[in-house]
Design an enzyme around this catalytic site. Structure first.
Site, short mmCIF file in Angstrom:
data_model
loop_
_atom_site.label_atom_id
_atom_site.label_comp_id
_atom_site.label_asym_id
_atom_site.label_seq_id
_atom_site.Cartn_x
_atom_site.Cartn_y
_atom_site.Cartn_z
N THR A 12 0.89 -1.18 -0.21
CA THR A 12 -0.09 0.09 -0.20
C THR A 12 1.02 1.21 -0.10
OG1 THR A 12 -1.62 -1.11 1.21
CG2 THR A 12 -1.87 1.23 1.20
N ALA A 255 6.96 -0.28 11.33
CA ALA A 255 5.78 0.37 10.72
C ALA A 255 6.54 1.43 9.73
CB ALA A 255 4.91 1.05 11.64
N LYS A 256 5.67 1.99 9.00
CA LYS A 256 6.40 3.15 8.29
C LYS A 256 6.68 4.20 8.95
CE LYS A 256 3.92 1.62 4.03
NZ LYS A 256 2.63 1.47 3.63
N ARG A 257 6.45 4.12 10.02
CA ARG A 257 7.15 5.31 11.04
C ARG A 257 8.56 5.19 11.41
NH1 ARG A 257 3.55 2.63 15.25
NH2 ARG A 257 5.16 1.14 16.15
#
Ligand code: GLU
Length: 288
Positions: A12, A255-257
């Site tokens: 995504t 996570a994308k963080r």
């Protein structure tokens, strides 16, 4: 599994991919190779507010740099395209219609806040476990049946009571989830006019004739939900293989963080794909 194995990788594009994605996609590629099958790349870009073309392009570039290759996808073409979910809306609408006509779904005017209030569950947790949608907030059976389009409304799948969803995961072994205890009525369509993840992924996996879904363990409960959608649409479900998640040093899943663990930053810091794959961190915790 036979030579007709078809797997997929389905990022995504809401941020740059990290090492956890790379590991899952690597495993997906290895399994497709092991079974002499094909790997499909699908861009899951249906959320227009959060998905950005720069991340979609970045994902293809980063994953190719990492060493993953596929047989069908936005850049390679093939018989089952298009491979961008945003270009596949008619398929999702057909499925919405079918579920609605058969009474599996209902329009829902309750917000996440209403659900949290009714269940006293303040937030969805880190594992993506949503608060269970309370049965008393459901509208009567038959609501929404005459709708001709989803409109500006959320639509939820009415999860049956007294059902246990069981499946044999290729990596984790036997898994079982109880309807209305482990998960409740879930989103099928969103009031912003987009199909929800659970619907889009089922429709696409079926349309692309995927035989095995390899993805992160954070989506285990989604698999239980998705099996209900396969059943409701009369579609053959694929096999599932959920990969363990990579965690940072404080035990939080990547996570994308975690920008410092994005493939892009790792590459810019001079790491090579071989360094990353040969490192012990590949299978265990990582410094953030
Ligand atoms: N697109 C989803 C994600 O990036 C994964 C979908 C799936 O593998 O089912 O989290």
């Amino acid at each position: 599994m036979t030579t007709s194995y078809r797997g997929r990788i389905a990022p995504t594009p809401t941020g740059y991919l990290h090492l956890g994605h790379a590991r899952t996609f690597w495993i997906a590629m290895e399994r497709a190779r092991e079974f002499g099958g094909k790997l499909i790349y699908r861009d899951e870009d249906i959320d227009p507010d959060r998905c950005k073309p720069e991340f979609a392009e970045g994902a293809i570039e980063d994953i190719q740099w990492f060493g993953c290759h596929w047989d069908e996808g936005p850049d390679v073409g093939g018989p089952a395209g298009p491979y961008r979910q945003s270009e596949r809306m008619p398929l999702f609408l057909d499925a919405w219609q079918q579920l609605k006509d058969a009474g599996f779904i209902y329009p829902c005017d309750k917000s996440r806040k209403d659900v949290a209030w009714a269940t006293q569950a303040p937030h969805d947790d880190e594992k993506n476990n949503e608060a269970i949608y309370p049965e008393h907030l459901r509208p009567p059976i038959g609501t929404g049946k005459t709708a001709t389009e989803p409109g500006a409304s959320n639509w939820r799948f009415r999860v049956p009571s007294d059902r246990k969803i069981e499946f044999d995961d290729g990596c984790l072994g036997p898994c079982a989830f109880n309807c209305l205890r482990d998960f409740g009525d879930f989103l099928i369509w969103r009031k912003d006019g987009q199909p929800a993840y659970e619907l889009a992924v089922v429709v696409d996996d079926a349309a692309m004739a995927i035989t095995e879904v390899v993805r992160g363990e954070d989506l285990l409960i989604s698999t239980a939900r998705q099996l209900l959608i396969y059943e409701a649409l009369g579609l053959q479900a694929p096999q599932f293989y959920h990969t363990p998640l990579l965690c940072d040093t404080s035990g939080r899943r990547l996570a994308k963080r975690h920008r410092s663990l994005s493939l892009r930053e790792l590459r810019e810091s001079g790491k090579t794909p071989e360094d990353l794959r040969n490192s012990e961190d590949w299978w265990s915790g990582l410094e953030d």
